[in-house]
Design a protein around this motif. Structure first.
Motif, short mmCIF file in Angstrom:
data_model
loop_
_atom_site.label_atom_id
_atom_site.label_comp_id
_atom_site.label_asym_id
_atom_site.label_seq_id
_atom_site.Cartn_x
_atom_site.Cartn_y
_atom_site.Cartn_z
N LEU A 119 48.73 42.31 33.25
CA LEU A 119 47.45 41.51 33.54
C LEU A 119 47.56 39.90 33.50
O LEU A 119 47.15 39.42 34.37
CB LEU A 119 46.42 42.14 32.44
N ALA A 120 48.38 39.47 32.43
CA ALA A 120 48.69 38.01 32.43
C ALA A 120 49.50 37.70 33.70
O ALA A 120 49.31 36.64 34.47
CB ALA A 120 49.38 37.61 31.36
N ASN A 121 50.50 38.62 34.35
CA ASN A 121 51.07 37.92 35.35
C ASN A 121 50.22 37.90 36.79
O ASN A 121 50.41 37.05 37.50
CB ASN A 121 52.29 39.20 35.84
N ILE A 122 49.12 38.89 36.70
CA ILE A 122 48.33 38.81 37.74
C ILE A 122 47.37 37.64 37.66
O ILE A 122 47.13 36.93 38.79
CB ILE A 122 47.52 40.29 37.81
N TYR A 123 46.86 37.37 36.44
CA TYR A 123 46.09 36.12 36.35
C TYR A 123 46.78 34.96 36.67
O TYR A 123 46.39 33.87 37.31
CB TYR A 123 45.63 36.30 34.82
N LEU A 124 48.03 34.81 36.15
CA LEU A 124 48.74 33.46 36.37
C LEU A 124 48.95 33.16 37.72
O LEU A 124 49.29 32.03 38.34
CB LEU A 124 50.00 33.59 35.52
N CYS A 125 49.19 34.17 38.59
CA CYS A 125 49.43 34.03 40.02
C CYS A 125 48.35 34.11 41.04
O CYS A 125 48.26 34.63 42.44
CB CYS A 125 50.58 34.67 40.63
N ARG A 126 47.17 34.21 40.26
CA ARG A 126 45.97 34.72 41.15
C ARG A 126 45.62 33.55 42.29
O ARG A 126 45.17 34.16 43.39
CB ARG A 126 44.75 34.56 40.26
N THR A 127 46.05 32.50 42.22
CA THR A 127 45.68 31.39 43.26
C THR A 127 46.45 31.89 44.53
O THR A 127 45.89 31.84 45.59
CB THR A 127 46.13 30.07 42.84
N THR A 128 47.73 32.15 44.40
CA THR A 128 48.51 32.70 45.41
C THR A 128 47.93 33.89 45.93
O THR A 128 48.05 34.06 47.13
CB THR A 128 50.12 32.80 44.95
N LEU A 129 47.83 34.83 45.10
CA LEU A 129 47.27 35.97 45.49
C LEU A 129 45.83 36.06 46.31
O LEU A 129 45.77 36.58 47.28
CB LEU A 129 47.22 37.29 44.24
N LEU A 130 45.21 35.33 45.78
CA LEU A 130 43.91 35.12 46.37
C LEU A 130 43.96 34.42 47.81
O LEU A 130 43.34 34.99 48.84
CB LEU A 130 42.87 34.07 45.83
N ALA A 131 44.92 33.54 48.14
CA ALA A 131 45.15 32.95 49.32
C ALA A 131 45.64 33.90 50.40
O ALA A 131 45.49 33.90 51.40
CB ALA A 131 46.30 31.93 49.31
N GLN A 132 46.22 35.06 49.84
CA GLN A 132 46.68 36.20 50.63
C GLN A 132 45.47 37.10 51.14
O GLN A 132 45.50 37.58 52.23
CB GLN A 132 47.76 36.94 49.87
N VAL A 133 44.75 37.06 50.01
CA VAL A 133 43.56 38.01 50.22
C VAL A 133 42.44 37.38 51.39
O VAL A 133 42.01 38.23 52.40
CB VAL A 133 42.87 38.41 49.06
N ARG A 134 42.39 36.22 51.17
CA ARG A 134 41.40 35.53 52.20
C ARG A 134 41.77 35.53 53.48
O ARG A 134 42.94 35.11 53.68
CB ARG A 134 41.00 34.27 51.54
N PRO A 135 40.93 35.74 54.49
CA PRO A 135 41.20 35.46 55.92
C PRO A 135 41.45 34.12 56.28
O PRO A 135 40.98 33.13 55.74
CB PRO A 135 39.94 36.25 56.43
#
Length: 315
Positions: A299-315
């Motif tokens: 869960l910490a890994n997901i949280y720490l890279c949340r900015t990068t992942l959110l940029a991929q999710v957003r159109p």
């Protein structure tokens, strides 16, 4: 009813709402459920089991907010935002009780599914472009355990041990991790009693393709251990600077430069221990706490890279 609608119209999203919304969109739910599904009870002649993803969401809520089983049950009754995240409508069904949460945690523990979820999250992140590079930072942190003997066994947990750090004595276990030096995400971990020296799990914290290995002075003079697991790696661990009462200023300056990179490992510990509250063990025995540790790291890994992942999710 009208008053409820009015309240919802003026409701302001809280930080908890925003956090849960983010994690809902970033956690690879289907992939993690695939890891657990072969071991999860199937519907039969008895009472049908609660949905797997729902139980996994409840389990993660326990990690994020450091909740014991009964405390989590009460929090779900009390918090509308937690119920929305889990998918519970009190008008149709009750919250799963504490015993159900206990049984789910035991299932994860008995089948080593904490480590499996940690590995699966790593695979999912790599598929999303977050790669494991050629630098690894190794470090360990102490997770405290109750040292009191005021319990049914009249004894401390036999799988925990004490160790000294500086002038302070601690009782508990150690969480050893290997962290990618560029992304700052944990790619390996091991749990030991607190009296195990940091250097012993070192080979298990390397993936083998390293070119550089960073660590504090506890890993000094371990070049042979590093070479055995990662033949191409150079030893960038901090070296001791004081000898015969004299300080080697050149070596101290090199250590300072290495520590600028090595400090990234502390971000993982900050999330696991400060945000998730895993500063003390909740269960007796290393295995149960190891399952919690691996899940917390995933869960910490997901949280720490949340900015990068959110940029991929957003159109």
């Amino acid at each position: 009813m009208a008053s409820d609608v009015g309240f919802e119209q003026h409701r302001k999203p809280t930080r908890r709402d925003e956090f849960l919304k983010t994690m809902d969109s970033l956690v690879p739910w289907s992939a993690l459920c695939e890891e657990i599904a072969p071991h999860y009870p199937k519907a039969g002649n008895g009472r049908p089991p609660i949905g797997l993803e729902r139980m996994l969401r409840i389990h993660f809520v326990q990690h994020w907010f450091n909740l014991a089983d009964l405390a989590c049950e009460e929090a779900l009754y009390d918090s509308a935002s937690l119920r929305r995240f889990v998918g519970i409508d009190l008008g149709r069904e009750p919250v799963p009780d504490a015993t159900t949460m206990l049984k789910f945690r035991r299932l994860l523990n008995n089948h080593d599914l904490g480590a499996a979820m940690f590995a699966r999250v790593g695979q999912e992140l790599q598929q999303r472009g977050i790669k494991v590079n050629t630098g690894t930072i190794v470090d360990a942190t102490i997770i405290g355990a109750p040292s009191s003997t005021k319990n049914a066994e009249k004894a401390r947990d036999p799988e925990m041990h004490q160790t000294r750090k500086g002038q302070q004595w601690y009782f508990g276990m150690k969480l050893h991790i290997g962290v990618d030096s560029q992304s700052g995400l944990a790619h390996s971990a091991e749990v030991t009693p607190a009296n195990v020296h940091d250097k012993h799990p070192l080979p298990n914290l390397l993936h083998g393709n390293e070119r550089r290995v960073y660590g504090d002075s506890a890993y000094a003079s371990q070049s042979e251990l590093i070479k055995d697991k990662a033949p191409q790696a150079k030893d960038f661990t901090n070296q001791r600077t004081r000898r015969a009462g004299l300080v080697d200023e050149v070596r101290r300056a090199k250590n300072r430069n290495k520590s600028k990179i090595r400090a990234r490992v502390e971000h993982v510990f900050a999330v696991v221990k400060r945000l998730w509250g895993f500063t003390k063990v909740r269960y007796r025995g290393l295995h149960k706490n190891a399952t919690r540790a691996f899940t917390a790291l995933a869960l910490a890994n997901i949280y720490l890279c949340r900015t990068t992942l959110l940029a991929q999710v957003r159109p």
